[in-house]
Enzyme design. Structure first.
Site, short mmCIF file in Angstrom:
data_model
loop_
_atom_site.label_atom_id
_atom_site.label_comp_id
_atom_site.label_asym_id
_atom_site.label_seq_id
_atom_site.Cartn_x
_atom_site.Cartn_y
_atom_site.Cartn_z
N ARG A 62 0.83 -1.21 0.00
CA ARG A 62 0.00 0.00 0.00
C ARG A 62 0.87 1.27 0.00
O ARG A 62 0.47 2.30 -0.53
CB ARG A 62 -0.99 0.00 1.16
CG ARG A 62 -2.25 0.76 0.83
CD ARG A 62 -3.29 0.65 1.93
NE ARG A 62 -4.38 -0.26 1.62
CZ ARG A 62 -5.40 0.02 0.81
NH1 ARG A 62 -5.48 1.20 0.21
NH2 ARG A 62 -6.35 -0.86 0.59
N GLU B 20 -10.38 5.13 6.78
CA GLU B 20 -8.97 5.50 6.83
C GLU B 20 -8.61 6.84 6.17
O GLU B 20 -7.76 7.57 6.68
CB GLU B 20 -8.12 4.39 6.19
CG GLU B 20 -8.13 3.09 6.97
CD GLU B 20 -7.57 1.95 6.14
OE1 GLU B 20 -8.28 1.47 5.24
OE2 GLU B 20 -6.42 1.56 6.38
N1 MTE Z 1 -12.98 4.31 13.97
C1 MTE Z 1 -13.11 3.96 15.26
N2 MTE Z 1 -13.94 4.65 16.05
N3 MTE Z 1 -12.40 2.91 15.79
C2 MTE Z 1 -11.51 2.19 15.02
O1 MTE Z 1 -10.89 1.25 15.50
N4 MTE Z 1 -10.49 1.90 12.79
C3 MTE Z 1 -10.14 2.55 11.54
C4 MTE Z 1 -11.36 3.19 10.90
N5 MTE Z 1 -12.05 4.00 11.86
C5 MTE Z 1 -11.36 2.55 13.64
C6 MTE Z 1 -12.13 3.63 13.17
C7 MTE Z 1 -9.55 1.64 10.57
S1 MTE Z 1 -7.89 1.29 10.66
C8 MTE Z 1 -10.28 1.06 9.58
S2 MTE Z 1 -9.58 0.04 8.43
C9 MTE Z 1 -11.72 1.29 9.48
O2 MTE Z 1 -12.23 2.16 10.49
C10 MTE Z 1 -12.42 -0.06 9.58
O3 MTE Z 1 -13.80 0.04 9.53
P1 MTE Z 1 -14.59 0.23 8.15
O4 MTE Z 1 -14.03 -0.74 7.18
O5 MTE Z 1 -15.99 -0.07 8.54
O6 MTE Z 1 -14.38 1.64 7.73
N1 HPA Z 2 -5.73 -2.86 3.92
C1 HPA Z 2 -5.94 -3.14 5.21
N2 HPA Z 2 -5.76 -4.31 5.75
C2 HPA Z 2 -5.30 -5.28 4.95
C3 HPA Z 2 -5.05 -5.05 3.60
C4 HPA Z 2 -5.28 -3.78 3.05
O1 HPA Z 2 -5.08 -3.50 1.87
N3 HPA Z 2 -4.58 -6.19 3.09
C5 HPA Z 2 -4.56 -7.07 4.10
N4 HPA Z 2 -4.99 -6.52 5.23
MO1 MOS Z 3 -7.43 -0.66 9.12
S1 MOS Z 3 -5.40 -0.28 9.23
O1 MOS Z 3 -7.27 -1.45 7.55
O2 MOS Z 3 -7.59 -1.91 10.24
#
Ligand code: MTE
Ligand code: HPA
Ligand code: MOS
Length: 769
Positions: A304, A705
């Protein structure tokens, strides 16, 4: 719609791992961690520990009935150290006792004798010694060798980007309860229930179907529980498997900080070439990722970094190489942005370098090079870009000309306070970069009373995914939210899940839910069509009523369901979704890995106290590409949280390991996280509503993210404020920009390179600029 968890959160009744009632007879675990970063274990003395009253047993690698292996991508990580230790904090033994206190007291009594081996903490050193996790990867577009002679300006430099502690409010932990027929119920604070199940099966030597992993919810994961929740679940499972007793271990904060990996620190070298109109023609970059002692998710994170190494810019000639370097630190892991932010910091640093030597506003270079629809990313995907739209809207909406005028005025009127502005455009690809992971399932039951239960592979970690999934069902069935319940996540209900990660959880599980709901709805419509002697297409549902050709009928949702049940129609469905269109060829490093990209632009303003080096990030104003947000409250929450977390990473949070590989910033007294004073006084968020079709659930783009990367702009706003005080300050591209570093830069010797090149450039450019 309100977040469905808001009431239970506020009343303290949301159930986290530590709220799962503990049964009588439960034993408590505690890990004994390696005090050295690298060495050979000569002796492990457990006698004193075993004499502590209440201690039941101490487990070591020799007790593992299956494989002593927890590596996900690469099989290179033992659960418990066997012959060698590879990082400070590596679990060596697992004490199980009748009380938490006894377990921790026993851990303190364990003695270990280690013959020290050389310790590497620096990724460049590891790379030079050939200590690599995987062979290097290179992304190429155009031909940089041919492009350099075409460039009017060429700049080189390097960057050092530090890691970040996840600091999820709920620390890691697990609670394992033996069940009949040689099976275990595992409560785990994990983003990846299937990963826990797989690892427990490997450790016990049993099969995955013997392990039910349940996740109620997480008090935050941020990537730190994508892979690294496995260890604690596996340790408890090992003990529960052998002792046939429930075993629980929830880590103390300092244990968690010392034993778990963090965001990857990176070192990088860059070379950037621009033509006379400030178009970036060529960019070469080398990334040295500090992977830590084993692979964990590092290879995926590395990918990434490469995917996002040109951020939101189009650069015709690119050569980007990344090395995943093995060091003796805890294995670094996923963290919001997953390597993307590090890649993006370096291109922003390269642009800042060009801007400061050429004495132009970095924003001019940024804006000139934003990627447009139809242009290609270095990995071959063609952009459907909102980069320019977001930027232009931010400029006008927030009246940047006026803001810049005020900042300049402020800077002329103030000697010891200086302000800086930075633009931070973002572009983030949505999908797991490993194509096969982009799938999910949802199990929807309509009960005979018309209420609905939904189970998916999604883990609720505060990001609001359960609310979004509920919205999908409520909208599809056209029934009120209180008729629908989202159940906890379980590997017995939903199998083979990808972790809740990559910002794709709502897209993947939401679309699986949509598929399941639609399948049930089709059957219900068929039934109604037969009853009313029309075709299924004539039937619609609206606010709980059945409409026939848009006219109210005598049936409501309840009657529809009751009739279907009486006629033995299947009221349940297991929906499966796999993202279409995506593909990637890892040999050619070309393809179409992302379902879509999320764009946005932030404008950040900071004020530096030039006597003290202290600062405030005053405002962050954003235009963000939501597609068409299905829940603006949740999405705003994600943006605000992401921005503050990003600012923390770039400014305050300093992960410090000493040369022996010991974590020095091991508590909240030595590791500074953003508090309310670090939060910008203004965070303005404008939604770029777009009509372009996309693959997001209800066209509501993933938001988890991307906003973190707006925080990168804080570093550059501070950089610009420092330069308002000292135009030729020597400001190395090192993060975080702590007040100490600001002070050093404010009073640094004149950066001769900048000064000299400045003189040359001005004469060379003549009246061009
Ligand atoms: N928001 C909260 N409140 N708590 C979390 O742990 N994790 C982040 C983001 N926002 C997180 C968060 C990360 S690293 C990711 S990948 C995404 O939420 C995961 O959830 P989603 O795929 O539903 O967006
Ligand atoms: N994003 C987040 N988590 C992951 C990914 C990615 O692209 N690939 C494997 N785990
Ligand atoms: Mo988020 S770093 O893809 O859990």
């Amino acid at each position: 719609m309100k977040n469905i968890d808001s009431n239970t959160h506020v009343s303290g009744t949301s159930v986290y791992l530590d709220d799962v009632p503990v049964m009588n007879g439960t034993l408590f675990g505690a890990a004994f961690e390696s005090p050295s970063a690298h060495g050979v274990i000569r002796e492990l003395i457990l006698d004193d520990a075993l004499r502590i009253p209440g201690v039941v047993r101490v487990f070591t690698a020799a007790d593992i009935p299956g494989q002593n292996e927890i590596g996900g991508i690469i099989k290179d990580e033992p659960l418990l150290a066997d012959t060698h230790v590879h990082f400070c904090g590596m679990p060596v033994a697992f004490v199980v006792a009748r009380t938490r206190e006894a377990a921790r007291a026993a851990v303190k009594k364990i003695r270990i004798r280690i013959d020290a081996l050389p310790v590497i903490t620096d990724p460049r050193e590891a790379q030079a010694k050939g200590e690599l996790i995987i062979p290097p990867r290179t992304f190429r577009q155009g031909d940089t060798d041919l492009a350099w002679p075409q460039c009017t300006h060429i700049f080189t430099g390097n960057a050092d980007i530090n890691g970040q502690e996840h600091l999820y409010i709920e620390t890691q932990g697990a609670y394992v309860i033996p069940q009949e027929h040689n099976s275990l119920r595992i409560y785990s604070s994990t983003q990846g229930p299937t990963a826990v199940q797989r690892v427990v099966a490997a450790i016990t030597g049993a099969s995955m179907h013997q392990f039910e992993v349940i996740v109620t919810r997480l008090g935050g994961g941020f990537g730190g529980k994508e892979d690294q929740a496995n260890t604690w679940a596996a340790l408890c499972a090992l003990a529960a498997w052998i002792l046939k007793k429930p075993v629980k271990y929830a880590l103390h904060r300092m244990e968690d900080m010392a034993m778990t990996g963090k965001r990857h620190p990176y070192a990088a070298d860059f070379k950037i070439g621009l033509d006379k109109d400030l178009k970036i023609l060529a960019y070469e970059v080398s990334f040295f990722q500090n992977a830590g002692a084993s692979a964990d998710l590092s290879p995926a994170v590395l990918a990434r970094t490469l995917f996002h190494c040109t951020n939101a810019y189009y650069i015709p000639h690119v050569k980007a190489t990344a090395w995943s370097c093995r060091t003796h630190l805890p294995p670094n892991t996923a963290f919001r942005g997953f390597g993307g932010p590090q890649g993006m910091f370096v291109i922003e640093a390269a642009i800042a370098k060009a801007a400061r030597v050429l004495q132009v506003d970095a924003a001019l270079i940024q804006k000139t090079n934003l990627i447009a629809t139809g242009q290609t990313f270095p990995y071959g995907q063609i952009a459907a870009s909102e980069a320019g739209t977001c930027w232009d809207k931010a400029e006008t909406l927030y009246d940047v000309v006026e803001q810049q005028r005020k900042v300049q005025l402020f800077n002329t009127e103030n000697k010891l306070l200086k302000k800086g502005i930075a633009f931070m455009p973002i572009c983030f690809g949505i999908s797991f970069t490993n194509t096969m992971m982009n799938n999910a399932r949802s199990l929807v039951h309509v009960y005979s009373d018309g209420s609905v239960g939904i189970s998916t592979g999604a883990v609720e970690m505060g990001q609001g995914v359960n609310t979004k999934i509920l919205q999908v069902a409520a909208q599809t069935f056209s029934i009120p939210a209180n008729k629908i319940k989202l159940n906890h996540t379980s590997t017995y209900t939903i199998a083979n899940t990808s972790p809740s990660a990559a910002s794709a959880t709502a897209d993947l599980n939401g679309k699986a839910t949509l598929i399941a709901c639609n399948a049930i709805l089709d059957r219900l419509k068929q039934l109604a069509a037969e009853a009313f002697h029309v075709t299924p297409a004539d039937i619609t549902l609206e606010n709980g009523h059945v409409l026939v050709n848009q006219q109210p009928s005598s049936w409501n949702w309840q009657q529809l369901v009751t009739t279907a049940f009486a006629q033995r129609i299947n009221l349940s469905e297991h929906g499966h979704y796999a993202t279409p269109e995506i593909h990637y060829d890892a040999v050619k490093e070309k393809g179409h890995p992302f379902a879509y990209h999320v764009y946005g632009t932030a404008i950040l303003e900071a004020t530096v106290d030039c006597l003290r080096g202290t600062y405030t990030i005053d405002t962050v104003k954003v235009v963000h590409d939501f597609g068409n947000s299905m829940n603006t409250d949740i999405d705003r929450g994600q943006i605000e949280g992401g921005i503050v977390q990003g600012i923390g990473w770039m400014t305050l949070e300093e992960v410090i390991y000493d040369r022996e590989g010991k974590l020095r910033s091991n508590a909240l007294s030595t590791y500074k996280v953003p508090d309310i004073y670090a939060v910008p006084k203004t965070i303005a968020i404008d939604a770029l509503q777009t009509t372009r079709d996309n693959l997001a659930v209800f066209r509501s783009k993933a938001v988890g993210e991307p906003p973190l990367m707006y925080g990168i702009g804080a570093w550059f706003a501070l950089h610009n404020a420092i330069r308002a005080f000292h135009p030729h300050a020597d400001i190395p591209f090192i993060t975080p920009m702590t007040p100490e570093k600001v002070l050093l830069a404010l009073y640094s010797k004149t950066n001769t390179e900048t000064n000299q090149q400045h003189a040359e450039t001005v004469s060379h450019l003549g009246s061009d600029l």
